[in-house]
Design a protein around this motif. Sequence first.
Motif, short mmCIF file in Angstrom:
data_model
loop_
_atom_site.label_atom_id
_atom_site.label_comp_id
_atom_site.label_asym_id
_atom_site.label_seq_id
_atom_site.Cartn_x
_atom_site.Cartn_y
_atom_site.Cartn_z
N GLN A 1 -10.39 5.02 5.21
CA GLN A 1 -10.95 5.84 4.58
C GLN A 1 -10.31 5.86 3.18
N VAL A 2 -10.80 5.71 2.09
CA VAL A 2 -10.26 5.87 0.78
C VAL A 2 -11.00 6.81 -0.15
N PRO A 3 -10.48 7.12 -1.22
CA PRO A 3 -11.05 8.63 -2.10
C PRO A 3 -12.03 7.88 -2.92
N ILE B 1 0.85 -1.26 0.11
CA ILE B 1 0.12 0.03 -0.10
C ILE B 1 0.94 1.24 -0.05
N ASN B 2 1.97 1.18 0.87
CA ASN B 2 2.83 2.44 0.87
C ASN B 2 3.77 2.78 -0.54
N ARG C 1 -9.64 -15.09 4.03
CA ARG C 1 -10.77 -14.32 3.72
C ARG C 1 -10.57 -12.59 4.14
N ILE C 2 -11.35 -11.83 3.96
CA ILE C 2 -11.36 -10.35 3.85
C ILE C 2 -12.51 -9.76 4.31
N TYR C 3 -12.63 -8.99 5.31
CA TYR C 3 -13.55 -8.05 5.76
C TYR C 3 -13.30 -6.59 5.31
N ASN C 4 -13.60 -6.30 4.47
CA ASN C 4 -13.59 -4.94 3.70
C ASN C 4 -14.51 -3.97 4.30
N GLN C 5 -14.10 -3.19 5.25
CA GLN C 5 -14.70 -2.25 5.92
C GLN C 5 -14.15 -0.76 5.61
N LEU C 6 -13.53 -0.59 4.52
CA LEU C 6 -13.11 0.58 4.15
C LEU C 6 -14.31 1.37 3.69
N GLN C 7 -14.08 2.70 4.09
CA GLN C 7 -15.51 3.64 3.68
C GLN C 7 -14.68 4.69 2.59
N VAL C 8 -15.60 5.01 1.63
CA VAL C 8 -15.30 5.89 0.50
C VAL C 8 -15.86 7.40 1.36
N ARG C 9 -14.74 7.86 1.83
CA ARG C 9 -14.88 9.25 2.18
C ARG C 9 -13.55 9.94 2.48
N GLN C 10 -13.53 11.10 3.10
CA GLN C 10 -12.16 11.95 3.28
C GLN C 10 -11.69 11.17 4.60
N LYS C 11 -10.37 11.18 4.57
CA LYS C 11 -9.53 10.44 5.72
C LYS C 11 -9.79 10.98 6.92
N ASN D 1 -4.21 10.08 -0.37
CA ASN D 1 -5.61 10.55 0.17
C ASN D 1 -6.24 9.53 0.84
N SER D 2 -5.60 8.41 1.32
CA SER D 2 -6.23 7.33 2.12
C SER D 2 -5.73 7.23 3.33
N HIS D 3 -6.45 6.35 4.31
CA HIS D 3 -6.08 6.12 5.58
C HIS D 3 -6.63 4.63 5.63
N ILE D 4 -5.60 3.62 5.47
CA ILE D 4 -5.94 2.17 5.39
C ILE D 4 -5.03 1.38 6.57
N VAL D 5 -5.83 0.97 7.42
CA VAL D 5 -5.47 0.10 8.57
C VAL D 5 -5.73 -1.56 7.99
#
Length: 195
Positions: A87-89, A61-62, A109-119, A70-74
């Motif tokens: 959050q992702v753009p 990712i980095n 498996r993947i739990y994708n809880q990323l939100q499309v919004r400002q970080k 423009n993302s904050h991904i954990v």
Amino acid sequence: MKKIVYSLMLVLTLGFGLQGCVVLAAGAAGAATGAAVVNDRRTVKTITDDQNIEYTANSEINQSPALHQNSHIVVVSYNHAVLLVGQVPSDAVRTQVEALMQSLPKVSRIYNQLQVRQKTTAMRRSQDAWITTKVKANMLAEKGLNSGQIKVVTENGVVYLMGIVTKSQSQLASDVARRVTGVRRVVTLFEFTHG
């Protein structure tokens, strides 16, 4: 014997630094982290796999401006299950991050809880870290709860709980997390065991 050692460590931690609530909660959370390693139901190999998944995912990712900008991904891996929060753009970036996780070895498996919004802001992330600390401390203090089995992640006021637990432990952990001030919602991503 191990519980006595960790209890003694907690007492010493609190005894040397009892200068306020922050130290108390941080000491309890630190003890919870130490207990987590001892009580973890994952094998050492699986713990190492999870650490490698997180390291590789964060490196990828980095190194990608398209994912990082423009993302904050954990990324959190527990028993080969990957939780994505932050959050992702755009939806395209959200999908791209999930595809990257699917390409990593040993991800089940993947739990994708990323939100499309400002970080989120640094202040919000600091509040989330404090919520995580309080949840861990309260779980450690909760009678009958084996908090060493539970991974706690907080993002934007939402607490995610991961681990290999019984259904009764799941309910108890959820109840403890819900009572913490600042928690907007609790999401459980547990795997269940009978014993």
